[in-house]
Scaffold this motif. Sequence first.
Motif, PDB file in Angstrom:
ATOM      1  N   THR A 127     -40.927 -14.804 -17.121  1.00 46.03           N
ATOM      2  CA  THR A 127     -39.971 -14.723 -16.006  1.00 46.03           C
ATOM      3  C   THR A 127     -39.915 -13.297 -15.461  1.00 46.03           C
ATOM      4  O   THR A 127     -38.870 -12.639 -15.497  1.00 46.03           O
ATOM      5  N   PRO A 128     -41.020 -12.766 -14.943  1.00 46.36           N
ATOM      6  CA  PRO A 128     -41.056 -11.349 -14.550  1.00 46.36           C
ATOM      7  C   PRO A 128     -40.087 -10.996 -13.426  1.00 46.36           C
ATOM      8  O   PRO A 128     -39.661  -9.837 -13.333  1.00 46.36           O
ATOM      9  N   ALA A 129     -39.717 -11.938 -12.592  1.00 40.20           N
ATOM     10  CA  ALA A 129     -38.821 -11.613 -11.481  1.00 40.20           C
ATOM     11  C   ALA A 129     -37.427 -11.237 -11.958  1.00 40.20           C
ATOM     12  O   ALA A 129     -36.682 -10.565 -11.236  1.00 40.20           O
ATOM     13  N   ARG A 130     -37.057 -11.641 -13.164  1.00 36.85           N
ATOM     14  CA  ARG A 130     -35.722 -11.333 -13.695  1.00 36.85           C
ATOM     15  C   ARG A 130     -35.731 -10.075 -14.562  1.00 36.85           C
ATOM     16  O   ARG A 130     -34.672  -9.676 -15.060  1.00 36.85           O
ATOM     17  N   VAL A 131     -36.902  -9.468 -14.772  1.00 38.76           N
ATOM     18  CA  VAL A 131     -36.998  -8.350 -15.715  1.00 38.76           C
ATOM     19  C   VAL A 131     -37.451  -7.090 -14.998  1.00 38.76           C
ATOM     20  O   VAL A 131     -38.525  -7.043 -14.402  1.00 38.76           O
ATOM     21  N   ARG A 132     -36.630  -6.076 -15.080  1.00 37.19           N
ATOM     22  CA  ARG A 132     -36.857  -4.796 -14.402  1.00 37.19           C
ATOM     23  C   ARG A 132     -37.728  -3.865 -15.228  1.00 37.19           C
ATOM     24  O   ARG A 132     -38.546  -3.108 -14.716  1.00 37.19           O
ATOM     25  N   GLY A 133     -37.527  -3.909 -16.528  1.00 39.18           N
ATOM     26  CA  GLY A 133     -38.285  -3.069 -17.450  1.00 39.18           C
ATOM     27  C   GLY A 133     -38.221  -3.682 -18.837  1.00 39.18           C
ATOM     28  O   GLY A 133     -37.389  -4.558 -19.119  1.00 39.18           O
ATOM     29  N   LEU A 134     -39.082  -3.233 -19.721  1.00 41.90           N
ATOM     30  CA  LEU A 134     -39.219  -3.816 -21.047  1.00 41.90           C
ATOM     31  C   LEU A 134     -39.239  -2.692 -22.084  1.00 41.90           C
ATOM     32  O   LEU A 134     -40.163  -1.877 -22.101  1.00 41.90           O
ATOM     33  N   ALA A 135     -38.204  -2.641 -22.904  1.00 44.70           N
ATOM     34  CA  ALA A 135     -38.126  -1.641 -23.977  1.00 44.70           C
ATOM     35  C   ALA A 135     -38.283  -2.353 -25.315  1.00 44.70           C
ATOM     36  O   ALA A 135     -37.555  -3.307 -25.613  1.00 44.70           O
ATOM     37  N   LEU A 136     -39.226  -1.899 -26.118  1.00 40.25           N
ATOM     38  CA  LEU A 136     -39.557  -2.538 -27.388  1.00 40.25           C
ATOM     39  C   LEU A 136     -39.362  -1.527 -28.510  1.00 40.25           C
ATOM     40  O   LEU A 136     -40.043  -0.501 -28.564  1.00 40.25           O
ATOM     41  N   LEU A 137     -38.437  -1.814 -29.398  1.00 41.84           N
ATOM     42  CA  LEU A 137     -38.047  -0.885 -30.455  1.00 41.84           C
ATOM     43  C   LEU A 137     -38.586  -1.391 -31.794  1.00 41.84           C
ATOM     44  O   LEU A 137     -38.199  -2.471 -32.248  1.00 41.84           O
ATOM     45  N   ALA A 138     -39.481  -0.636 -32.403  1.00 40.45           N
ATOM     46  CA  ALA A 138     -40.066  -1.014 -33.699  1.00 40.45           C
ATOM     47  C   ALA A 138     -40.576  -2.441 -33.670  1.00 40.45           C
ATOM     48  O   ALA A 138     -40.287  -3.256 -34.548  1.00 40.45           O
ATOM     49  N   THR A 139     -41.371  -2.749 -32.642  1.00 37.89           N
ATOM     50  CA  THR A 139     -41.862  -4.119 -32.441  1.00 37.89           C
ATOM     51  C   THR A 139     -43.287  -4.262 -32.954  1.00 37.89           C
ATOM     52  O   THR A 139     -44.178  -3.531 -32.521  1.00 37.89           O
ATOM     53  N   PRO A 140     -43.535  -5.208 -33.843  1.00 28.39           N
ATOM     54  CA  PRO A 140     -44.897  -5.387 -34.377  1.00 28.39           C
ATOM     55  C   PRO A 140     -45.799  -6.097 -33.385  1.00 28.39           C
ATOM     56  O   PRO A 140     -45.342  -6.803 -32.488  1.00 28.39           O
ATOM     57  N   TRP A 141     -47.081  -5.914 -33.540  1.00 23.24           N
ATOM     58  CA  TRP A 141     -48.059  -6.662 -32.758  1.00 23.24           C
ATOM     59  C   TRP A 141     -49.277  -7.025 -33.618  1.00 23.24           C
ATOM     60  O   TRP A 141     -49.586  -8.183 -33.797  1.00 23.24           O
ATOM     61  N   ASP A 142     -49.957  -6.009 -34.148  1.00 22.42           N
ATOM     62  CA  ASP A 142     -51.112  -6.266 -35.000  1.00 22.42           C
ATOM     63  C   ASP A 142     -50.635  -6.280 -36.452  1.00 22.42           C
ATOM     64  O   ASP A 142     -50.412  -5.230 -37.058  1.00 22.42           O
ATOM     65  N   PHE A 143     -50.484  -7.457 -37.013  1.00 22.67           N
ATOM     66  CA  PHE A 143     -49.927  -7.604 -38.356  1.00 22.67           C
ATOM     67  C   PHE A 143     -50.933  -7.248 -39.441  1.00 22.67           C
ATOM     68  O   PHE A 143     -50.584  -7.204 -40.617  1.00 22.67           O
ATOM     69  N   HIS A 144     -52.192  -6.993 -39.052  1.00 25.92           N
ATOM     70  CA  HIS A 144     -53.212  -6.591 -40.015  1.00 25.92           C
ATOM     71  C   HIS A 144     -53.684  -5.159 -39.767  1.00 25.92           C
ATOM     72  O   HIS A 144     -54.716  -4.746 -40.301  1.00 25.92           O
ATOM     73  N   ALA A 145     -52.939  -4.401 -38.975  1.00 27.78           N
ATOM     74  CA  ALA A 145     -53.351  -3.035 -38.648  1.00 27.78           C
ATOM     75  C   ALA A 145     -53.246  -2.126 -39.866  1.00 27.78           C
ATOM     76  O   ALA A 145     -52.400  -2.314 -40.741  1.00 27.78           O
ATOM     77  N   GLY A 146     -54.108  -1.107 -39.877  1.00 28.83           N
ATOM     78  CA  GLY A 146     -54.056  -0.123 -40.950  1.00 28.83           C
ATOM     79  C   GLY A 146     -54.241  -0.766 -42.313  1.00 28.83           C
ATOM     80  O   GLY A 146     -55.179  -1.535 -42.536  1.00 28.83           O
ATOM     81  N   GLU A 147     -53.316  -0.481 -43.217  1.00 29.85           N
ATOM     82  CA  GLU A 147     -53.398  -1.023 -44.570  1.00 29.85           C
ATOM     83  C   GLU A 147     -52.471  -2.214 -44.773  1.00 29.85           C
ATOM     84  O   GLU A 147     -52.189  -2.602 -45.915  1.00 29.85           O
ATOM     85  N   SER A 148     -51.994  -2.816 -43.676  1.00 32.21           N
ATOM     86  CA  SER A 148     -50.988  -3.870 -43.801  1.00 32.21           C
ATOM     87  C   SER A 148     -51.579  -5.262 -44.011  1.00 32.21           C
ATOM     88  O   SER A 148     -50.838  -6.196 -44.324  1.00 32.21           O
ATOM     89  N   ALA A 149     -52.878  -5.434 -43.817  1.00 30.11           N
ATOM     90  CA  ALA A 149     -53.469  -6.774 -43.918  1.00 30.11           C
ATOM     91  C   ALA A 149     -53.223  -7.441 -45.278  1.00 30.11           C
ATOM     92  O   ALA A 149     -52.811  -8.611 -45.321  1.00 30.11           O
ATOM     93  N   PRO A 150     -53.454  -6.769 -46.412  1.00 31.64           N
ATOM     94  CA  PRO A 150     -53.212  -7.446 -47.696  1.00 31.64           C
ATOM     95  C   PRO A 150     -51.763  -7.884 -47.866  1.00 31.64           C
ATOM     96  O   PRO A 150     -51.503  -8.988 -48.356  1.00 31.64           O
TER      97      PRO A 150
END
Length: 325
Positions: A127-150
């Motif tokens: 719904t982009p027409a209702r959203v002016r900006g997007l602030a993401l605080l400590a939000t994960p995305w790559d759950f296997h990044a770095g040493e986090s995969a195991p």
Amino acid sequence: MAYRGHPWRREMPDPPALWSEGPARLLDYGGAGPVALFVPSLVNRATVLDLMPEHSMLRWLSGQGVRVLLLDWGAPGAAERGFTLTDWIAGRLERALEAAAAATGGPVSLVGYCMGGLLALAAALRTPARVRGLALLATPWDFHAGESAPRARAAAGLLPGLEPLLSATGTLPVDLLQLLFAGLDPFGIARKFRAFGRLDPTSPRAAHFVALEDWLNDGIPLPAPVARECLGGWYGANTPAAGTWRVAGAVVEPRAWRGPSFLAIPRGDRIVPPESARALAERLPDATVLDVPAGHIGMAAGMKAEAVLWRPLRNWLASAVRPSS
């Protein structure tokens, strides 16, 4: 125990609700200026953003030139126990966003914290027409990044053993969620309580410790379909980074977002490794990235949170404007 005997109790009245549906409420903290709708995680109460009368991100921002709204999910009832992430995002969150835009006269900035950031991102893309900006605080995305995969795969590996409980109760209970989080830093609990025992019990720091600990111990059960999607999909198959996480049938693709974005990445985060959050920053076309010298919870509600996060977030909210199309 000193913690149990401490007299501090949270006795803050809730602000008025602009909208409600089931246990969810859209709370209006007031303020004059750009509108920010905060979206917390589904597994913790939203009060971490409104911790104490003298230490509340939401109340501070409402007094600093921001109109602050909060989507308080509430505890899942019988209906919500069957909700998938699509039900939460394409249903309840989008209707709260519609109510927020209608009440304030225009698009709002969505501010998502932790898991709430993923929900906010998906809603903004839908719904982009209702959203002016997007602030993401400590939000994960790559759950296997770095040493986090195991660690992520180990969490996903618990799912078959949890299935009888999920099927019987319709939720992943709070006690099990707390065990999962405690496993991220098993010695941290003892360290923090030893440090608390050395504090003057009448000090503001002691009251702040009790406020945070009370919040941590007052969690919310996770609906079973969401637990399956998060553990098996996010943690096991890494669906967000793999480009296979779908909401209402559509892939959640950060590169499709055309508005401004702000990502606060705490460098001491044990819950969302910084590498996981940075992977999302790399996929957002117009991202402002804040490196925060704090941990996952300390960034939002710690004693230094005003300096390390609240002020930079306020400044960004004041400047966030979608480019004209």
